[in-house]
Scaffold this active site. Structure first.
Site, PDB file in Angstrom:
ATOM      1  CD  GLU B 139      -2.894  -1.296   0.517  1.00 20.34           C
ATOM      2  OE1 GLU B 139      -3.054  -0.401  -0.346  1.00 20.34           O
ATOM      3  OE2 GLU B 139      -3.630  -2.283   0.626  1.00 20.34           O
ATOM      4  CB  CYS B 173      -1.676   6.723   1.453  1.00 20.43           C
ATOM      5  SG  CYS B 173      -2.744   5.692   2.465  1.00 20.43           S
TER       6      CYS B 173
END
Lengths: 90, 366
Positions: B139, B173
């Protein structure tokens, strides 16, 4: 800087930690492997019980505030935002 | 999330019987062993539990290498699993340097690895794990678009957009990083957006009145400021902010909006990891989608519209692991989370998240 807590709101150095040496790291890897051999045999009921217990620790008002303050001290997240993702972790 | 996997793992991992030429055949899910998690500092608890809850419910054991600036969080998390009653060794924090990760990945006891973090960190872990033929889930970064069309509720889009950019001091993110606004509403959106940024209270993160705290490290602040300076030199227009706060100690940065970074600028495809919004104006939704997709990343996307045909195009055409219509991108344990392109591969959360680190075993009996 190695492994260390530094308050980003003040620049104050809080605490540093020695990285594990290779021998200690090896012991931990062996421990993980041994743990897996028995843990893989545990039931979903047992694992669920432990994970619900972890959630209840995170949910505890006093403890959750302490954890949130630790996050604020180490990485600067506003304390008022503590509920937004930490509650979802339950 | 812990409760979610505690309740649903049994159904997610139940044997699946399939009719074939066998007398019986089925799919059985078994744990792999020790899984290494390399985790970031930005959501120091959430990110770890997002990995650990499904991994432990599947019967794996966990090794955490947390970011080097959150060691006390890492130790606190280890203590939570111990206090919850998990057997010794099922969850261990490893206080190690980044340079020691390779030896852990290479260790025969470690069967797979997951990383949430930067693109270079992901490349490094994937190379190491690839050489050892061990599976990874990554990720990585994102530069999520936040598209606003003329049919959107402008007030709500502005309010949610500010939050989506600045949550966690802009260090997420899945933060909205590129605000792509159609020309006919660009002036109205921009005025409200800039005003909202100027109204923010920047200060001590322990205070109840603080909207925006410091960046996690001085390096992150300096890197962000360098990106802003390069963008302005390259032709971006500064609408507000643009400077570190130097009148106080700590890593504070002014909430900043840069308009229309030119494609020729070195920062055009960068991820800005802090309180800096990139605003782009476009003539129509064709241009909005093209700009949104003109990024190395593909994590999340948020699009604001009340036109069904526009909504359908955003859902199909945006290159991202998640598309949120009229809402900010967030992670929810019930829905898979992850990216495409340079945002990584694999999924966390939902049923896909628990299937990443299991042996999907086919059983066939004559």
């Amino acid at each position: 800087m190695g492994i260390a807590s530094i308050n980003p709101a003040t620049g104050e150095f809080l605490q540093s930690f020695e990285a594990l040496d290779e021998d200690t790291l090896g012991v931990k890897l062996q421990r993980a492997d041994r743990a897996f051999q028995s843990y893989r045999e545990t039931s979903f009921t047992e694992r669920s019980h432990w994970l619900h217990k972890a959630a209840s620790i995170l949910r505890n008002e006093h403890q959750s505030l302490e954890f949130a303050k630790l996050m604020v001290l180490e990485m600067g997240k506003p304390l008022t935002q503590r509920s937004q993702r930490s509650k979802s972790a339950l | 999330m812990c409760d979610f996997y505690a309740e649903h793992a049994i159904e997610f991992l139940a044997d699946e019987f399939v009719a074939t030429d066998a007398s019986q055949s089925w799919v059985k899910y078994q744990p792999l062993g020790a899984i290494l998690a390399v985790m970031p500092w930005n959501f120091p608890f959430w990110q770890v539990f997002r990995f650990a809850a499904p991994a432990l419910m599947a019967g794996n054991v966990a090794l955490l290498k947390h970011a080097s600036n959150v060691p006390q969080c890492a130790l606190a998390i280890e203590s939570i699993f111990a206090a919850a009653g998990f057997p010794e060794g099922v969850f261990q924090t490893l206080l190690i340097a980044a340079s020691q990760v390779k030896s852990v990945v290479d260790a025969p006891q470690v069967k797979a690895a997951t990383l949430t973090g930067s693109e270079p960190a992901g490349v490094s872990l994937a190379q190491t794990a690839g050489a050892a033929l061990k599976k990874t889930v990554l990720e990585l970064g994102g530069s999520d678009p936040f598209i606003v069309t003329p049919s959107a509720d402008l007030e709500e889009a502005v309010a949610v957009g500010v939050k989506a950019r600045l949550l966690n001091n802009g260090q997420s993110c899945i933060a909205a990083k590129r605000f792509i606004v159609v020309d006919s509403i660009a002036e109205a959106f921009t005025a409200k957006f800039v005003q909202a940024f100027r109204n923010l209270n920047v200060g001590d993160p322990m205070e109840q009145t603080t909207d925006l705290g410091p960046l996690a490290t001085l390096d992150i602040r300096d890197q962000l400021h360098a990106q802003v300076q390069v963008s302005m030199a390259g032709g971006a227009e500064l609408l507000t902010g643009g400077h570190p706060k130097t009148d106080v100690p700590g890593n504070f940065y002014e909430p900043t909006i840069l308009k229309n970074i030119p494609e020729s600028c070195a920062t055009y495809r960068d991820e800005f990891f802090g309180p800096v919004a990139l605003l782009f104006t476009v003539p129509d939704i064709n241009a909005a989608i093209a700009l949104a997709n003109d990024s190395p990343f593909g994590l999340g996307a948020s699009a604001w519209t009340n036109e069904p045909h526009e909504r359908d195009r955003f859902i199909v055409e945006l290159e991202a692991g998640a598309v949120f219509i009229n809402g900010m991108v967030k992670s929810d344990p019930r829905l898979p989370f992850g990216g495409i392109k340079h945002s990584g591969y694999g999924r966390e959360l939902g049923r896909p998240g628990i299937l990443e680190f299991v042996n999907v075993k086919t059983v066939w009996i004559k």
